[in-house]
Design a protein around this motif. Sequence first.
Motif, PDB file in Angstrom:
ATOM      1  N   SER A 124       0.826  -1.222   0.000  1.00 32.19           N
ATOM      2  CA  SER A 124       0.000   0.000   0.000  1.00 32.19           C
ATOM      3  C   SER A 124       0.853   1.263   0.000  1.00 32.19           C
ATOM      4  O   SER A 124       0.464   2.281  -0.575  1.00 32.19           O
ATOM      5  CB  SER A 124      -0.927  -0.005   1.215  1.00 32.19           C
ATOM      6  N   ALA A 125       2.036   1.171   0.619  1.00 39.53           N
ATOM      7  CA  ALA A 125       2.927   2.331   0.652  1.00 39.53           C
ATOM      8  C   ALA A 125       3.675   2.519  -0.649  1.00 39.53           C
ATOM      9  O   ALA A 125       4.047   3.631  -1.010  1.00 39.53           O
ATOM     10  CB  ALA A 125       3.914   2.198   1.807  1.00 39.53           C
ATOM     11  N   SER A 126       3.930   1.416  -1.376  1.00 42.72           N
ATOM     12  CA  SER A 126       4.705   1.494  -2.618  1.00 42.72           C
ATOM     13  C   SER A 126       3.854   1.897  -3.818  1.00 42.72           C
ATOM     14  O   SER A 126       4.393   2.281  -4.854  1.00 42.72           O
ATOM     15  CB  SER A 126       5.372   0.145  -2.900  1.00 42.72           C
ATOM     16  N   GLU A 127       2.545   1.791  -3.713  1.00 43.02           N
ATOM     17  CA  GLU A 127       1.680   2.180  -4.831  1.00 43.02           C
ATOM     18  C   GLU A 127       1.720   3.690  -5.028  1.00 43.02           C
ATOM     19  O   GLU A 127       1.612   4.461  -4.074  1.00 43.02           O
ATOM     20  CB  GLU A 127       0.243   1.726  -4.569  1.00 43.02           C
ATOM     21  N   LYS A 128       1.873   4.080  -6.292  1.00 37.93           N
ATOM     22  CA  LYS A 128       1.920   5.503  -6.619  1.00 37.93           C
ATOM     23  C   LYS A 128       0.511   6.086  -6.579  1.00 37.93           C
ATOM     24  O   LYS A 128      -0.425   5.524  -7.141  1.00 37.93           O
ATOM     25  CB  LYS A 128       2.531   5.719  -8.003  1.00 37.93           C
ATOM     26  N   ASP A 185      -3.852   6.556   1.032  1.00 33.01           N
ATOM     27  CA  ASP A 185      -4.679   5.349   1.192  1.00 33.01           C
ATOM     28  C   ASP A 185      -3.871   4.198   1.786  1.00 33.01           C
ATOM     29  O   ASP A 185      -4.242   3.030   1.635  1.00 33.01           O
ATOM     30  CB  ASP A 185      -5.251   4.919  -0.169  1.00 33.01           C
ATOM     31  N   ARG A 186      -2.790   4.514   2.465  1.00 27.51           N
ATOM     32  CA  ARG A 186      -1.957   3.458   3.055  1.00 27.51           C
ATOM     33  C   ARG A 186      -2.664   2.790   4.227  1.00 27.51           C
ATOM     34  O   ARG A 186      -3.509   3.395   4.902  1.00 27.51           O
ATOM     35  CB  ARG A 186      -0.635   4.043   3.562  1.00 27.51           C
TER      36      ARG A 186
END
Length: 504
Positions: A124-128, A185-186
């Motif tokens: 969730s943190a790596s999604e742009k 949205d993390r």
Amino acid sequence: MKSNDKTRAKSSIPLNSIISVLQNPSKSKAGTELAEIMEITHYIDFFSRINKELQNTDFHRICCAHMTIEEYAKGIPIYKIGDTNSAFYFILSGSVSICLPTKLMNILHIPREYVLLVKNIVKSASEKENLEILDSLEQNIRKLFLDYIEQDLRIIEDLAVCKNRDISDTLTEGECFNIVGLFTDRLRSHNIITNEKTIVAVLSKSSFKKAISAYNDKRVSDRIDFLHKLPLFSTWSRISLAKILEQFTYNTYYRNQKIFTEGDLADSVIFIMSGEVKLTKSQITSKSLIEIGEFSSSPYSSSPLRLAKARKLILTSQLQLVVKGKNQIIGIDDMAEDFKPRSYSCICHTSRADVLILNRKVFMERVSRPEIMPYINNKKSSENLWLNERVEEIKSIDKFIGSVTSALEKPIKKKKKFKLRLESPPVLLFKSKKHVDERAYSSIPTSRVRKNSFDYRQKPETAPCSPKKMEVKRLPPPNFLMRYRKKRFSENTFLLTHLKNKSR
């Protein structure tokens, strides 16, 4: 994560009244009730940054209207690690603890039951995030809290590599947490657990979006009201103003920031909403053919000057014409001709100035109506006439001040001091033990004789005198004292001759 601000003054508003206000729906909250919530929340980092950026408290008021209240018992988690909680919390009473699960602390590898959870958090943190779909106001507010977003990302990265970071902390009444949930949205990277009975004010992400849209609507309404008050748009309907408002560009300038410079193409009209701007015009003060310091550094050059860099240097100064403020228009006088250069510069004079800018093409096509043309023509002629008169007035004042200062800076000539010319030449005194005898010895004054010239009237150099008979030079006395000494000298000589005759 939590806010950095921990210090605040105790509020005088009772907790029960705040709870009763927050329990009401957003539309039924009165202005005085919203003022109470704003009073206890204005100091926290979240609202203080936003109010400073927007230069008003309208957005703060709208957010307070959309806030709700929640109550938690002791030991109940508000949210856990891996939850999709996306709300902002402000503690009204009680305290909470920020911590990680005990199985994820002081470990070398991630336990089996937490492997999938940590993977989902990292994913969730790596999604742009698609920031283009965000409103411009939301993008600007998000930039204010990038430090919180980056701090939360570092915690997730440390969690993925089993780096033992101690994030445990206790938050008490008056502090806030989970600002990141409003902008990302993390999944949550930590636990928030209550230490006692805790009451919190909550601003959810959906309510935050509604507050942004409500603030944008209010901003559009304020701009329509601003345009309707101007004589140029006083006959327009609000629907027509709302349509043409889309063609305007809203800009904010800060102190000494240039809006446009003298000589630029006059391609827009500027409407001042708030703040002040000053109009300046450049004036040539001095000219020189070659710039100072352009000398050749090469010893082999035949000319002392580098003619390749010799150029005409013109020194200018800025004349301040006028300061314009709210509800005033700049640039109508430049709309008469195509591609006309600006005749003056426009600079922000106050700490902040908000302006609306309308393109020249839109102005000439949609604003220059037949019923408004007399006002525009009158404005053009009066602005041009006033500008020329103002420039001549400032030049005459500067010329007068320059003449006065140059006269004051001239050195004052000192009056010549008249010296008394002595009638008598310098005197040589011959001292002895028995008596003091004064004998006049005439000579040319030393000030009129060169040092190396030979004076035939001066005595030749001899061996130094004995201590009994010393030669002491001094300047001759004034005339009145000289006459007195001559009189005394004549009396002494008379006595000496008389004594000599008696002794015979």
